[in-house]
Scaffold this active site. Structure first.
Site, short mmCIF file in Angstrom:
data_model
loop_
_atom_site.label_atom_id
_atom_site.label_comp_id
_atom_site.label_asym_id
_atom_site.label_seq_id
_atom_site.Cartn_x
_atom_site.Cartn_y
_atom_site.Cartn_z
CG HIS A 5 -30.24 13.09 14.97
ND1 HIS A 5 -31.60 12.92 15.11
CD2 HIS A 5 -30.03 13.28 13.65
CE1 HIS A 5 -32.19 13.02 13.94
NE2 HIS A 5 -31.27 13.24 13.02
CB CYS A 43 -34.27 14.49 9.38
SG CYS A 43 -33.74 13.46 10.77
CG HIS A 93 -28.74 16.92 10.39
ND1 HIS A 93 -29.86 17.55 9.90
CD2 HIS A 93 -29.12 15.63 10.65
CE1 HIS A 93 -30.86 16.70 9.87
NE2 HIS A 93 -30.44 15.51 10.32
CD GLU A 94 -26.56 12.64 10.97
OE1 GLU A 94 -27.19 12.09 11.90
OE2 GLU A 94 -27.01 12.74 9.81
#
Length: 271
Positions: free
Chosen positions: A222, A176, A218-219
């Protein structure tokens, strides 16, 4: 007399060593225990790095960093790192009416340029201080941080969400931009169905698998204030990049068969 004086000092040295060891141990425990708040990490302020009135970003990438000069008048925000309070909060939804205005469109352009500048295969708006539910991802050529990754078409996602995910899972060495120098062996669903808005504010739906599904998840994390170390099942699967770079010295099938065999940018069906 000198011997006696030296002996008197030894207990004091031992006390100092024990104290320091305890402090380091407590810091590590807090950093990797999801139940404990993460401590902010300190990195250079990229906004202060200037040369000839052109902004220069010294990127703390997985392999030691890179430098790129931007054109006059063009500014890409600095990255925010693990521990930043705003980065680790859930972000607010975008109003559909705002997507087409000039300010929002300039922010979308900035986000894509930031992804390229920082060698990302994806980037979420909060990582560069844009506190909203937007991210983009895509791979054109070989990415230095994920050498085995294949090309993926570039896409923007606004107010993204997952509507279905498979029971089947896979694993990957994730990294990341907001957690430089660290990799984690992370399990996620292998296939997902998603929806959201595109860069024009139009609804879009897709079914993703492979690396695209992995990056999307993954995004999306966030946008909910979650970073990949919180997705690692065991701290034995968290590694410094230097260890990944010297993988040829690992014991066979350590720390697990899948993680031992899998290259950066590849997925594994086994742990």
């Amino acid at each position: 007399i000198m011997l006696i004086s030296s002996l008197k000092i030894i207990p004091r040295i031992c006390i100092v060593v024990v104290f320091l060891a305890s402090a380091v141990s407590n810091s590590v425990a807090k950093a990797f225990n999801p139940a404990v708040a993460f401590c902010p990490l300190s990195f250079p302020d990229n906004n202060k790095l200037k040369e000839n009135n052109k902004q220069t970003h010294r990127i703390m990438s997985m392999k030691g960093g890179a430098t790129e000069k931007l054109d006059d008048g063009e500014e890409i925000p600095r990255l925010y790192y693990l521990g930043n309070e705003k980065l680790m909060n859930k972000q607010t939804l975008v109003s559909a009416e705002d997507v087409t205005n000039d300010t929002f469109q300039k922010q979308l352009t900035m986000l894509r340029k930031a992804m390229k500048q920082y060698d990302g295969i994806g980037i979420a708006a909060p990582q560069v201080g844009w506190w909203t539910r937007v991210f983009c991802f895509g791979i054109n050529d070989n990415n230095p941080r994920y050498s085995a990754a294949k090309p993926i078409p570039f896409t923007y996602w606004i107010n993204p969400e997952i509507t279905w995910f498979s029971d089947e899972t896979n694993w990957m060495w994730e990294g990341c931009l907001s957690v430089p120098g660290l990799r984690g062996w992370v399990e996620r669903p292998a296939e997902i169905m998603i929806r959201g808005l595109d860069e024009h504010g139009a609804p879009q739906e897709e079914r993703l698998d492979g690396l695209s599904a992995r990056i999307f998840q993954h995004e999306l994390d966030h946008l909910d204030g979650i970073l990949f170390p919180q997705r690692v099942s065991d701290t034995k699967f968290l590694f410094p990049q230097a260890s990944i770079d010297t993988k040829d010295g690992w014991a066979k099938d350590w720390p697990s068969p899948g993680s031992y065999k899998t290259l950066l940018g590849e997925l594994s069906d086994i742990k």
